[in-house]
Design an enzyme around this catalytic site. Structure first.
Site, PDB file in Angstrom:
ATOM      1  CG  HIS A  84      -0.549   0.435   2.467  1.00 36.58           C
ATOM      2  ND1 HIS A  84      -0.163  -0.437   3.454  1.00 36.58           N
ATOM      3  CD2 HIS A  84      -0.400   1.673   2.987  1.00 36.58           C
ATOM      4  CE1 HIS A  84       0.199   0.257   4.532  1.00 36.58           C
ATOM      5  NE2 HIS A  84       0.060   1.533   4.267  1.00 36.58           N
ATOM      6  CG  ASP A 129       0.219  -3.831   2.911  1.00 31.40           C
ATOM      7  OD1 ASP A 129       0.630  -3.359   1.822  1.00 31.40           O
ATOM      8  OD2 ASP A 129      -0.120  -3.125   3.880  1.00 31.40           O
ATOM      9  CD  GLN A 218      -2.470   6.086  10.512  1.00 31.41           C
ATOM     10  OE1 GLN A 218      -2.331   6.398  11.664  1.00 31.41           O
ATOM     11  NE2 GLN A 218      -3.121   4.996  10.157  1.00 31.41           N
ATOM     12  CB  SER A 221       2.670   2.106   6.163  1.00 32.72           C
ATOM     13  OG  SER A 221       1.471   1.850   6.818  1.00 32.72           O
TER      14      SER A 221
HETATM   15  N1  ARG Z   1      -1.365   2.266   7.312  1.00 36.44           N
HETATM   16  C1  ARG Z   1      -0.445   3.080   8.048  1.00 36.44           C
HETATM   17  C2  ARG Z   1       0.523   3.744   7.096  1.00 36.44           C
HETATM   18  O1  ARG Z   1       0.236   3.773   5.917  1.00 36.44           O
HETATM   19  C3  ARG Z   1       0.227   2.336   9.172  1.00 36.44           C
HETATM   20  C4  ARG Z   1      -0.725   2.081  10.250  1.00 36.44           C
HETATM   21  C5  ARG Z   1      -0.157   1.366  11.395  1.00 36.44           C
HETATM   22  N2  ARG Z   1      -1.136   1.509  12.405  1.00 36.44           N
HETATM   23  C6  ARG Z   1      -1.028   1.010  13.630  1.00 36.44           C
HETATM   24  N3  ARG Z   1      -1.963   1.291  14.488  1.00 36.44           N
HETATM   25  N4  ARG Z   1      -0.013   0.256  13.963  1.00 36.44           N
HETATM   26  O2  ARG Z   1       1.469   4.396   7.497  1.00 36.44           O
END
Ligand code: ARG
Length: 265
Positions: A84, A129, A218, A221
């Protein structure tokens, strides 16, 4: 569930960036006595001690430093990141090694990305992912991490550590390298708390604290979850960050090790 799936769909569509989705996530205050730095609830870290941790910046990031996602150096010219995180054109990415504070452009090495491989099953079924990017300028001589190849490593209580430059939910310095220990909670726990929200036991790792307080977030990731000196997981998703009952979810590297290794060579 709706919010998570919306966020994931918008991310996949490139409408949201990893940085902007932070605004959609519930905030979490650090627990009393916890240092106010993040990841969330973590500690300042140094890329000198984690040289394989690579910032994957992108020109589409709303962050002035370009902070976008994490990744891990697994060969001199290959990084593993999240699928992603890999939806933009290769030319828009810059991999950065050895820069603790992203605004300090006097430190570290940079490389452009020459090609991107995304797990072809990503988005078609749960998990998957993961992606591999090829560096235009190899980070020759920089220590790499080996992939975890045993799915038995995903056992409740295993003491893994996650690294990144991502969101702190206002609890610490931005765009600064951080780490936090997140024990494996185990597949049954996330299958329960994320029932109906797409947790995939055969391909994902559930790690963090039932009471919250410490987590990736966020912007982290794609970055490394490390166990026993190997790349154990890839930061993937969660609902909010560090909230009780909503731990971090990581792509399980051992599940995908063969296909990743085929790309790494
Ligand atoms: N989807 C997020 C990103 O794109 C990472 C999220 C991780 N979240 C968590 N609660 N550990 O950076």
């Amino acid at each position: 569930m709706a919010r998570l799936q919306l966020v994931r769909a918008l991310l996949a569509a490139g409408v949201l960036t990893t940085a902007s989705i932070g605004a959609l996530s519930a905030s979490a205050a650090p627990a009393p006595g916890e240092p106010e730095t993040g990841i969330v609830g973590g500690d300042i870290a140094h890329t000198a001690d984690a040289p394989w941790a690579i910032q994957l910046s992108n020109s589409a990031s709303p962050d002035p430093t370009g902070e976008y996602c994490g990744s891990t150096l697994v060969a001199a010219n290959k990084i593993v990141t999240a699928a992603h995180c890999s939806t933009e054109a290769a030319s828009t990415y810059t991999a950065i090694q050895g820069r603790d504070v992203l605004s300090d452009k006097s430190t570290g090495k940079e490389s452009k990305i020459s090609s991107i491989w995304v797990d072809p099953a990503y988005g078609k079924e749960g998990g998957h992912d993961v992606a591999v990017m090829t560096l235009a300028t190899p980070f020759t001589g920089v220590p790499t991490l080996a992939l975890e190849t045993s799915t038995a490593a995903d056992t409740a209580g295993a003491a893994s550590v996650v690294y990144g430059w991502g969101g702190t939910e206002g609890t610490g310095p931005d765009d600064t390298f951080q780490k936090v220990a997140v024990p494996v909670l185990g597949d049954p726990y996330c299958s329960d708390v994320y029932a109906g929200q797409g947790y995939t036991p055969a391909g994902e790792i559930c790690a963090g604290y039932e009471n919250g307080g410490k987590d990736s977030c966020q912007g982290d990731s794609g970055g490394p979850l490390v166990l026993n000196g190997r790349l154990f997981g890839v930061v993937s998703w969660g609902i909010g960050c560090a909230d009780a009952g909503n731990p971090g979810v990581y792509a399980e590297v051992a599940t995908y090790a063969a296909e990743l290794q085929a790309q790494i060579g």
